[in-house]
Design an enzyme around this catalytic site. Sequence first.
Site, PDB file in Angstrom:
ATOM      1  N   SER A 251       1.790   5.398  -1.312  1.00 31.35           N
ATOM      2  CA  SER A 251       1.350   5.771  -2.653  1.00 31.35           C
ATOM      3  C   SER A 251       0.082   6.599  -2.560  1.00 31.35           C
ATOM      4  O   SER A 251      -0.491   6.766  -1.483  1.00 31.35           O
ATOM      5  CB  SER A 251       1.098   4.525  -3.497  1.00 31.35           C
ATOM      6  OG  SER A 251      -0.124   3.940  -3.104  1.00 31.35           O
ATOM      7  N   LYS A 252      -0.339   7.062  -3.714  1.00 30.57           N
ATOM      8  CA  LYS A 252      -1.504   7.947  -3.793  1.00 30.57           C
ATOM      9  C   LYS A 252      -2.749   7.373  -3.137  1.00 30.57           C
ATOM     10  O   LYS A 252      -3.596   8.108  -2.654  1.00 30.57           O
ATOM     11  CB  LYS A 252      -1.823   8.232  -5.263  1.00 30.57           C
ATOM     12  CG  LYS A 252      -1.037   9.392  -5.812  1.00 30.57           C
ATOM     13  CD  LYS A 252      -1.661   9.824  -7.126  1.00 30.57           C
ATOM     14  CE  LYS A 252      -0.671  10.673  -7.898  1.00 30.57           C
ATOM     15  NZ  LYS A 252      -0.623  10.358  -9.294  1.00 30.57           N
TER      16      LYS A 252
END
Length: 481
Positions: A251-252
């Site tokens: 994820s980010k």
Amino acid sequence: MRVRFAPSPTGFLHVGNARTAIINYLIAKKNNAIMILRIEDTDRERSSTESEQSIMRDLAWLGIKWDEGPDRDGGYGPYRQSERLDIYRTYTDRLLSEKKAYYCYCTREELEEMKKAPDQGAESYIYSGKCRSLTEKQREDFEREGRKPTVRFRVPDNISLTVQDGIKGAVQFNTSNIGGDFIIVRSDGIPVFNYIVIIDDALMKITHVIRGDDHLSNTPKQILVARSLGLPEPEYAHHTLILGPDRAKLSKRHGITSVETYRSQGYLSEALFNYLAMLGWAAEGGEEILQPEQIMSQIDLSKLSKNSPIFDFQKLKWMNGIYIRKYELDALTDLFIPHIARAGYAVETVDRRHLENIVSILRKYCDLLSDIGRLIGIFLDEICTPDEEADSILKTDEGIQVARAAYQFIQSEINETNFFSSLITRMPTSLKGKSLFMPLRAIITGRQKGPELDQALPLIGFDRCKKRIEYCYERYGKGIP
Ligand code: GLU
């Protein structure tokens, strides 16, 4: 063989989805198959045209060429689910009339209540089947109340299903454990993607569904729908999803995850393609830098690991650097230009040959195209203000001596032609080797590390070198020693 990549246009293309697209593309090319791009945009609130366009742009940038899609009709369209609602309605009507599906009038609140029942956990919640056998009268009453029904698929009890997955092998399901009768049409009349995917796969004659294993649990539902509609079932292959270095879903917070950002940060499409295509398996000879054709000839679904690959940001960066170093100079210069402009340089005023010469020197020091922004000043700035490291060198005795010697040197009979050859050999100083070169590099380039001086000097040019020597003389050469 026909495969498809079926993104939902609800944001930028994530590297995980890009990897799915790449695997589909490579497997399709390897088998002379057709690859379809299908846009799964029935979630009107989250889908957008901008997202669809950016996904298509990113796929094209990565070098993925689909044979059929919204922009390329192959006779199996439309290729956007939002344009196929009439088709799905026919199938839903059939399921309803054959009693393989039914209207469900349970409200959200009622469903929430059911989840709270003692034997139900929100996780393992199974719809009770409350509306399975409503009478006509009950239905009419609900309708009169103004309730908008969903449509649920009637899941048969206790049937075992085996999916021969191209990556995972045989995967067993039992219809009693797939969550009960699932919704296929929402109360607003829009069908759920999990239902229409199989209709589209069948109508688009998809033979192989290759997708992330987050869709594995959808597969038994899709097979049940296919069987109840008499539609053909494709073969399935579910690959594992990419994890971050801490083994949590990528994820980010781990780093960049959108293809768009990789591009804008100066990654080459070839490098990102290479990296993503090689995640989760290895070439026989252990090579890591491979052309798409080489990957194509070696990749095979059965080779894809059953373990989730870990995204290695450093390795991707390293790979990008390798690509930058071996790229064709003319094309690489074109790729660097926007990054030079973004760093504030009027790159369009720089002579093309000169620019290519600069690029051929600087590419060695760039892992990302954007790295050039902090290096090109060596060649284009008038003065290179010494950075911290260069400043500390120039403050030493040797630094001061070299600043003075260089200044004296430019006061002598030098001109543009004899400057470069004699600067290094004829400076009036007894300092030699590193003691001479390090300060000199700091004066001319403002940095301690970077390109070889003898290569860089002619491209920096006489006037600039002179100005930089004068500047450093003023700033350091008047020091005490
Ligand atoms: N539209 C789905 C997604 O973006 C993919 C569905 C499928 O591949 O079957 O996750």
